[in-house]
Motif scaffolding. Structure first.
Motif, PDB file in Angstrom:
ATOM      1  N   PRO A  44      -2.836  -2.905 -44.262  1.00  0.00           N
ATOM      2  CA  PRO A  44      -1.901  -2.451 -45.300  1.00  0.00           C
ATOM      3  C   PRO A  44      -2.535  -2.289 -46.673  1.00  0.00           C
ATOM      4  CG  PRO A  44      -1.529  -4.752 -44.834  1.00  0.00           C
ATOM      5  CD  PRO A  44      -2.543  -4.254 -43.826  1.00  0.00           C
ATOM      6  N   ASP A  45      -3.575  -3.071 -46.982  1.00  0.00           N
ATOM      7  CA  ASP A  45      -4.172  -3.008 -48.309  1.00  0.00           C
ATOM      8  C   ASP A  45      -5.236  -1.919 -48.435  1.00  0.00           C
ATOM      9  OD1 ASP A  45      -5.660  -4.423 -46.486  1.00  0.00           O
ATOM     10  OD2 ASP A  45      -6.618  -5.696 -47.983  1.00  0.00           O
ATOM     11  N   ARG A  46      -5.659  -1.344 -47.323  1.00  0.00           N
ATOM     12  CA  ARG A  46      -6.710  -0.325 -47.371  1.00  0.00           C
ATOM     13  C   ARG A  46      -6.193   1.083 -47.107  1.00  0.00           C
ATOM     14  NH1 ARG A  46     -11.650  -2.150 -43.971  1.00  0.00           N
ATOM     15  NH2 ARG A  46     -12.432  -0.247 -44.909  1.00  0.00           N
ATOM     16  N   LEU A  47      -4.895   1.234 -46.955  1.00  0.00           N
ATOM     17  CA  LEU A  47      -4.293   2.537 -46.686  1.00  0.00           C
ATOM     18  C   LEU A  47      -3.370   2.934 -47.828  1.00  0.00           C
ATOM     19  CD1 LEU A  47      -3.390   2.116 -42.928  1.00  0.00           C
ATOM     20  CD2 LEU A  47      -5.081   3.674 -43.860  1.00  0.00           C
ATOM     21  N   PRO A  48      -3.126   4.243 -47.989  1.00  0.00           N
ATOM     22  CA  PRO A  48      -2.137   4.661 -48.997  1.00  0.00           C
ATOM     23  C   PRO A  48      -0.720   4.288 -48.548  1.00  0.00           C
ATOM     24  CG  PRO A  48      -3.034   6.560 -47.841  1.00  0.00           C
ATOM     25  CD  PRO A  48      -3.780   5.359 -47.352  1.00  0.00           C
ATOM     26  N   ALA A  49       0.260   4.832 -49.171  1.00  0.00           N
ATOM     27  CA  ALA A  49       1.660   4.518 -48.879  1.00  0.00           C
ATOM     28  C   ALA A  49       1.967   4.763 -47.397  1.00  0.00           C
ATOM     29  CB  ALA A  49       2.567   5.375 -49.742  1.00  0.00           C
ATOM     30  N   PRO A  50       2.791   3.920 -46.793  1.00  0.00           N
ATOM     31  CA  PRO A  50       3.113   4.082 -45.374  1.00  0.00           C
ATOM     32  C   PRO A  50       3.704   5.449 -45.033  1.00  0.00           C
ATOM     33  CG  PRO A  50       3.847   1.949 -46.134  1.00  0.00           C
ATOM     34  CD  PRO A  50       3.365   2.691 -47.350  1.00  0.00           C
ATOM     35  N   ARG A  51       4.415   6.028 -45.963  1.00  0.00           N
ATOM     36  CA  ARG A  51       4.996   7.357 -45.731  1.00  0.00           C
ATOM     37  C   ARG A  51       3.898   8.395 -45.465  1.00  0.00           C
ATOM     38  NH1 ARG A  51       9.113   9.832 -50.144  1.00  0.00           N
ATOM     39  NH2 ARG A  51       9.466  11.843 -49.168  1.00  0.00           N
ATOM     40  N   VAL A  52       2.819   8.305 -46.202  1.00  0.00           N
ATOM     41  CA  VAL A  52       1.682   9.206 -46.022  1.00  0.00           C
ATOM     42  C   VAL A  52       0.995   8.933 -44.693  1.00  0.00           C
ATOM     43  CG1 VAL A  52      -0.573   9.851 -46.960  1.00  0.00           C
ATOM     44  CG2 VAL A  52       1.340   9.458 -48.499  1.00  0.00           C
ATOM     45  N   VAL A  53       0.853   7.666 -44.348  1.00  0.00           N
ATOM     46  CA  VAL A  53       0.175   7.286 -43.110  1.00  0.00           C
ATOM     47  C   VAL A  53       0.961   7.771 -41.896  1.00  0.00           C
ATOM     48  CG1 VAL A  53      -0.630   5.327 -41.733  1.00  0.00           C
ATOM     49  CG2 VAL A  53      -0.912   5.294 -44.202  1.00  0.00           C
ATOM     50  N   TYR A  54       2.270   7.583 -41.899  1.00  0.00           N
ATOM     51  CA  TYR A  54       3.088   8.047 -40.773  1.00  0.00           C
ATOM     52  C   TYR A  54       3.037   9.568 -40.629  1.00  0.00           C
ATOM     53  CZ  TYR A  54       5.075   3.431 -39.999  1.00  0.00           C
ATOM     54  OH  TYR A  54       5.240   2.108 -39.699  1.00  0.00           O
ATOM     55  N   GLY A  55       3.097  10.267 -41.724  1.00  0.00           N
ATOM     56  CA  GLY A  55       3.021  11.724 -41.661  1.00  0.00           C
ATOM     57  C   GLY A  55       1.679  12.210 -41.151  1.00  0.00           C
ATOM     58  N   THR A  56       0.615  11.602 -41.639  1.00  0.00           N
ATOM     59  CA  THR A  56      -0.724  12.004 -41.231  1.00  0.00           C
ATOM     60  C   THR A  56      -0.969  11.696 -39.761  1.00  0.00           C
ATOM     61  OG1 THR A  56      -1.532  11.617 -43.459  1.00  0.00           O
ATOM     62  CG2 THR A  56      -3.174  11.705 -41.715  1.00  0.00           C
ATOM     63  N   GLY A  57      -0.553  10.522 -39.319  1.00  0.00           N
ATOM     64  CA  GLY A  57      -0.753  10.158 -37.913  1.00  0.00           C
ATOM     65  C   GLY A  57       0.013  11.057 -36.969  1.00  0.00           C
ATOM     66  N   THR A  58       1.246  11.361 -37.314  1.00  0.00           N
ATOM     67  CA  THR A  58       2.069  12.213 -36.464  1.00  0.00           C
ATOM     68  C   THR A  58       1.539  13.637 -36.422  1.00  0.00           C
ATOM     69  OG1 THR A  58       3.993  10.862 -37.024  1.00  0.00           O
ATOM     70  CG2 THR A  58       4.419  13.002 -36.038  1.00  0.00           C
ATOM     71  N   LEU A  59       1.234  14.193 -37.583  1.00  0.00           N
ATOM     72  CA  LEU A  59       0.711  15.567 -37.612  1.00  0.00           C
ATOM     73  C   LEU A  59      -0.674  15.664 -36.972  1.00  0.00           C
ATOM     74  CD1 LEU A  59       1.885  16.805 -41.103  1.00  0.00           C
ATOM     75  CD2 LEU A  59       2.771  17.438 -38.860  1.00  0.00           C
ATOM     76  N   GLY A  60      -1.492  14.630 -37.152  1.00  0.00           N
ATOM     77  CA  GLY A  60      -2.800  14.622 -36.510  1.00  0.00           C
ATOM     78  C   GLY A  60      -2.688  14.588 -34.996  1.00  0.00           C
ATOM     79  N   ALA A  61      -1.769  13.795 -34.488  1.00  0.00           N
ATOM     80  CA  ALA A  61      -1.568  13.724 -33.035  1.00  0.00           C
ATOM     81  C   ALA A  61      -0.992  15.033 -32.495  1.00  0.00           C
ATOM     82  CB  ALA A  61      -0.652  12.560 -32.692  1.00  0.00           C
ATOM     83  N   LEU A  62      -0.082  15.651 -33.222  1.00  0.00           N
ATOM     84  CA  LEU A  62       0.451  16.943 -32.777  1.00  0.00           C
ATOM     85  C   LEU A  62      -0.629  18.020 -32.769  1.00  0.00           C
ATOM     86  CD1 LEU A  62       3.933  17.006 -34.519  1.00  0.00           C
ATOM     87  CD2 LEU A  62       3.483  16.996 -32.062  1.00  0.00           C
ATOM     88  N   PHE A  63      -1.484  18.014 -33.790  1.00  0.00           N
ATOM     89  CA  PHE A  63      -2.577  18.973 -33.812  1.00  0.00           C
ATOM     90  C   PHE A  63      -3.565  18.692 -32.679  1.00  0.00           C
ATOM     91  CE2 PHE A  63      -6.834  20.252 -35.280  1.00  0.00           C
ATOM     92  CZ  PHE A  63      -6.630  21.615 -35.299  1.00  0.00           C
ATOM     93  N   GLY A  64      -3.817  17.422 -32.409  1.00  0.00           N
ATOM     94  CA  GLY A  64      -4.703  17.068 -31.304  1.00  0.00           C
ATOM     95  C   GLY A  64      -4.143  17.505 -29.962  1.00  0.00           C
ATOM     96  N   ALA A  65      -2.837  17.370 -29.784  1.00  0.00           N
ATOM     97  CA  ALA A  65      -2.211  17.826 -28.544  1.00  0.00           C
ATOM     98  C   ALA A  65      -2.304  19.339 -28.418  1.00  0.00           C
ATOM     99  CB  ALA A  65      -0.748  17.389 -28.502  1.00  0.00           C
ATOM    100  N   TYR A  66      -2.081  20.039 -29.503  1.00  0.00           N
ATOM    101  CA  TYR A  66      -2.191  21.504 -29.480  1.00  0.00           C
ATOM    102  C   TYR A  66      -3.617  21.936 -29.150  1.00  0.00           C
ATOM    103  CZ  TYR A  66      -2.638  26.238 -31.278  1.00  0.00           C
ATOM    104  OH  TYR A  66      -2.930  27.568 -31.409  1.00  0.00           O
ATOM    105  N   LEU A  67      -4.575  21.303 -29.792  1.00  0.00           N
ATOM    106  CA  LEU A  67      -5.975  21.641 -29.577  1.00  0.00           C
ATOM    107  C   LEU A  67      -6.405  21.354 -28.135  1.00  0.00           C
ATOM    108  CD1 LEU A  67      -8.466  22.548 -31.265  1.00  0.00           C
ATOM    109  CD2 LEU A  67      -8.985  20.133 -31.524  1.00  0.00           C
ATOM    110  N   THR A  68      -6.027  20.208 -27.627  1.00  0.00           N
ATOM    111  CA  THR A  68      -6.395  19.838 -26.265  1.00  0.00           C
ATOM    112  C   THR A  68      -5.666  20.698 -25.244  1.00  0.00           C
ATOM    113  OG1 THR A  68      -6.648  17.588 -27.076  1.00  0.00           O
ATOM    114  CG2 THR A  68      -6.679  17.887 -24.712  1.00  0.00           C
ATOM    115  N   HIS A  69      -4.406  20.984 -25.498  1.00  0.00           N
ATOM    116  CA  HIS A  69      -3.652  21.842 -24.588  1.00  0.00           C
ATOM    117  C   HIS A  69      -4.254  23.243 -24.537  1.00  0.00           C
ATOM    118  CE1 HIS A  69      -0.168  23.379 -22.407  1.00  0.00           C
ATOM    119  NE2 HIS A  69      -0.199  24.421 -23.230  1.00  0.00           N
ATOM    120  N   THR A  70      -4.708  23.724 -25.678  1.00  0.00           N
ATOM    121  CA  THR A  70      -5.345  25.039 -25.724  1.00  0.00           C
ATOM    122  C   THR A  70      -6.660  25.030 -24.960  1.00  0.00           C
ATOM    123  OG1 THR A  70      -4.329  25.472 -27.863  1.00  0.00           O
ATOM    124  CG2 THR A  70      -6.197  26.849 -27.256  1.00  0.00           C
ATOM    125  N   ALA A  71      -7.419  23.953 -25.071  1.00  0.00           N
ATOM    126  CA  ALA A  71      -8.718  23.880 -24.402  1.00  0.00           C
ATOM    127  C   ALA A  71      -8.590  23.658 -22.895  1.00  0.00           C
ATOM    128  CB  ALA A  71      -9.547  22.759 -25.020  1.00  0.00           C
TER     129      ALA A  71
END
Length: 89
Positions: free
Chosen positions: A24-51
Motif C-alpha cells: 500500500p505504501d509503494r503504490l499510487p491511489a487504489p483507484r489508479v491501481v484497480y483501473g490499471t490492473g483491470t485494463l492491463g488484464a483486458l489488454f493482455g487477454a485481447y493480445l493473447t486471444h489475437t495471437a
C-alpha cells in the motif's frame, strides 16, 4: 470471448486487490491501481486471444494475468530511503 473478457477483468481486479493489500505504501491511489490492473488484464487477454486464436481459454487467461502483472509492476515506486549524512560533514 465474453467469458475470456469477464475472466480477465476479474483476474485484473484480483491482482490489483492483492497488490494494494501487499504494497500500500509503494503504490499510487487504489483507484489508479484497480483501473490499471483491470485494463492491463483486458489488454493482455485481447493480445493473447489475437495471437492464439479462439478456443484457448486457459492460455488467454494466463496472458491476461501476465500482462496485468507487468502493468501493475510499472506503478511500483522505489522504497523511501533516508538521506544519510556522512560523519565528516
Amino acid at each position: 470471448m465474453i467469458l475470456e473478457a469477464l475472466g480477465s477483468a476479474l483476474l485484473g481486479i484480483a491482482l490489483s486487490w492483492a497488490a494494494v493489500r501487499r504494497l500500500p505504501d509503494r503504490l499510487p491511489a487504489p483507484r489508479v491501481v484497480y483501473g490499471t490492473g483491470t485494463l492491463g488484464a483486458l489488454f493482455g487477454a485481447y493480445l493473447t486471444h489475437t495471437a492464439l486464436g479462439s478456443g484457448h481459454l486457459l492460455g488467454t487467461l494466463l496472458g491476461a494475468l501476465f500482462v496485468g502483472g507487468v502493468t501493475l509492476s510499472l506503478l511500483i515506486r522505489p522504497e523511501a530511503r533516508r538521506l544519510r549524512r556522512s560523519a565528516a560533514a
